[in-house]
Every structure is written in structure tokens, then in C-alpha cells.
Design an enzyme around this catalytic site. Structure first.
Site, PDB file in Angstrom:
ATOM      1  CB  CYS A  86     -54.527 -55.826  49.696  1.00 38.73           C
ATOM      2  SG  CYS A  86     -55.685 -57.124  49.265  1.00 38.73           S
ATOM      3  CG  HIS A 212     -54.107 -53.883  45.325  1.00 38.15           C
ATOM      4  ND1 HIS A 212     -53.055 -54.228  46.134  1.00 38.15           N
ATOM      5  CD2 HIS A 212     -54.999 -54.894  45.403  1.00 38.15           C
ATOM      6  CE1 HIS A 212     -53.291 -55.414  46.682  1.00 38.15           C
ATOM      7  NE2 HIS A 212     -54.466 -55.834  46.265  1.00 38.15           N
ATOM      8  CD  GLU A 214     -50.591 -51.584  45.780  1.00 41.24           C
ATOM      9  OE1 GLU A 214     -51.286 -50.634  46.183  1.00 41.24           O
ATOM     10  OE2 GLU A 214     -50.788 -52.761  46.149  1.00 41.24           O
TER      11      GLU A 214
HETATM   12  N1  LIG Z   1     -54.047 -58.961  47.329  1.00 38.97           N
HETATM   13  C1  LIG Z   1     -53.920 -59.201  48.602  1.00 38.97           C
HETATM   14  O1  LIG Z   1     -53.149 -58.543  49.301  1.00 38.97           O
HETATM   15  C2  LIG Z   1     -54.683 -60.381  49.158  1.00 38.97           C
HETATM   16  C3  LIG Z   1     -54.999 -60.250  50.599  1.00 38.97           C
HETATM   17  C4  LIG Z   1     -55.314 -61.547  51.317  1.00 38.97           C
HETATM   18  N2  LIG Z   1     -54.361 -62.549  51.027  1.00 38.97           N
HETATM   19  C5  LIG Z   1     -56.744 -61.958  51.019  1.00 38.97           C
HETATM   20  O2  LIG Z   1     -56.989 -62.779  50.173  1.00 38.97           O
HETATM   21  O3  LIG Z   1     -57.635 -61.460  51.646  1.00 38.97           O
END
Ligand SMILES: NC(=O)CC[C@H](N)C(=O)O
Length: 249
Positions: A86, A212, A214
């Protein structure tokens, strides 16, 4: 750094996969208190580093590149896994780490086609050819995995770069529908071409994922349907494979 999250989930996933992870703050790298060369794996977690100002991941990327760009390139050349999920993927991409050299960008992460922050579970399949995961992540299985991002739509610098990724098995994870087929929104949460959810870089030990793993490490993190159908938490396999590979380095 400020705004990072998922670091606890990442640390736990790595620890429970028989690795011995440490939290490292960007300040410790900038002040030379930590040497990244002492590590076998670099995991850049998700979140909202620097509040997503300017563009998600770019401020973190510039700071990390300035403080340790050469060291990270060295880790990559030694075959060490360097991964980002992400916001971590956004950082990798802004650093140019997915390409053969950091000054050459191959992709960027744009605002989702829906224009919205997409925060929910999606489905993915392993679709890569990768020394870390081949033979470890079954190809015919559909996995549940959470996404939570607004800037997750992959934009390749050209159609030939996109083709190069797909044909060389660098699209390691693909968004699918419950039948395991490529489908549009909402199955593809951001509008990424070819439904690409995760990629490996020019060096296939560089891994960038919008979902994700994780946050999908334990059985209790599966949906009720997933539990009933005896699905496997994909993070467990994903981090297990990284650990097996890194421990052999
Ligand atoms: N969960 C995250 O890592 C969000 C990634 C980033 N801040 C977005 O909104 O695209």
C-alpha cells in the site's frame, strides 16, 4: 515515519514467519543509527506517510532515497526481498525501485477510478512467475485480502512496459471475482490495468502490493464465508515464502 500504519501487523507477520524483525524509524536511517545492510529483508509498511501530502508516498520516498537509496539498491542487487504494501508500494514506486535503475520510472500509483478511498476485502489470485513464491502460493486459489487506499491505480509509463510486466510474470497478484475471473469494479477496486494488484520489479525480489497481506495472516481475519469454505489466510503463505527464501540467502 509519521503517518505510517500496519507496522505492527507487518512486524508480527514477519516474526511469526520465523524472522527476527525490528522497527526502524526514518530518523534512525537519516542519523546513521541503523545500517540497512545488517538486514536480510526490508518491509516498507502502509499508511499515510507525511499525510499523503503532494502525492501518496513521495515525501517518504525522497527522504528514504536521500538517506539510504544506494544501500537499498545494494540490498536489491544482493537478492534481498525489498517489499512495500500500500503506502509502502507507493514509496517503492516513487523511489523508482521497481525498475532496473532508480532514475528510470516504470509506473506510478494514481487516484482510484472510483475517486473514492476503497476500504474493504477484495479477492486475488497469484499470477506471477517469481523465485520467492512459485510452488508456494497455489495458482488456482482465490484469496481474500483487505485493501484500504485512495491512490492504488497503477499507471505504467507506456503500453509496452505494461505488456512487459504481464508477459514476464511480474503481475504477481491479480484482482478477481469469486469465480477467479478478471472482472471490473468492484472486484478491481482501483481500475489498475489487467487487474494488477501486486507486482515484482525488474529484480524479482522487489515486491509492491496494494492489498495488505499483513492484515490477512490469521484464520480469524477471514470473513465468515472464508472460514466456512476453509480458505487460507494469504499473508501466512506470502510471508512464509519470503522467510524461507530470505533464510536461504
Ligand atoms: N493503507 C494505506 O497504506 C493507504 C495508502 C495511501 N495513503 C492511499 O490512500 O492511497
Amino acid at each position: 515515519m509519521e503517518g505510517t500504519n500496519n507496522d505492527t501487523e507487518a512486524l508480527r507477520s514477519l516474526r511469526e514467519s520465523n524472522l527476527d524483525p525490528s522497527y526502524v524509524h526514518i530518523h534512525e536511517i537519516e542519523k546513521n543509527k541503523v545500517d540497512l545492510e545488517d538486514f536480510q529483508v526490508l518491509f516498507i509498511p502502509g499508511g499515510f506517510s507525511a499525510g499523503d501530502y503532494v502525492r501518496a508516498g513521495i515525501i517518504f520516498a525522497i527522504r528514504l532515497k536521500t538517506a539510504a537509496g544506494k544501500k537499498i539498491e545494494g540490498m536489491i542487487e544482493q537478492g534481498k526481498p525489498v517489499l512495500g504494501t500500500c503506502n509502502g508500494f507507493q514509496v517503492l514506486s516513487e523511489m523508482g525501485l521497481t525498475s532496473s535503475d532508480m532514475d528510470k520510472r516504470e509506473l506510478a500509483l494514481d487516484v482510484n477510478e472510483s475517486g473514492k478511498f476503497e476500504c474493504r476485502t477484495v479477492l486475488v489470485k497469484y499470477s506471477g512467475r517469481n523465485k520467492i513464491f512459485d510452488g508456494k502460493i497455489p495458482r488456482d486459489q482465490v484469496f481474500e485480502i483487505p485493501v484500504a487506499h485512495k491512490e492504488g491505480r497503477i499507471r505504467f509509463t507506456s503500453e509496452s512496459v505494461e505488456k512487459e510486466y504481464v508477459e514476464n510474470g511480474r503481475a504477481i497478484f491479480t484482482y478477481v471475482d469469486p469465480e477467479g475471473k478478471i472482472s471490473g469494479y468492484p472486484w478491481n477496486p482501483n481500475g489498475s490495468p489487467d487487474n494488477i494488484a501486486g507486482i515484482s520489479g525488474h529484480y524479482d525480489n522487489v515486491l509492491g502490493l496494494m492489498p495488505h497481506p499483513e492484515r490477512m495472516f490469521y484464520r480469524y481475519q477471514l470473513s465468515t464465508k472464508g472460514k466456512r469454505e476453509n480458505s487460507v489466510p494469504v499473508g501466512k503463505i506470502f510471508f512464509g515464502a519470503i522467510s524461507d527464501y530470505a533464510r536461504r540467502l
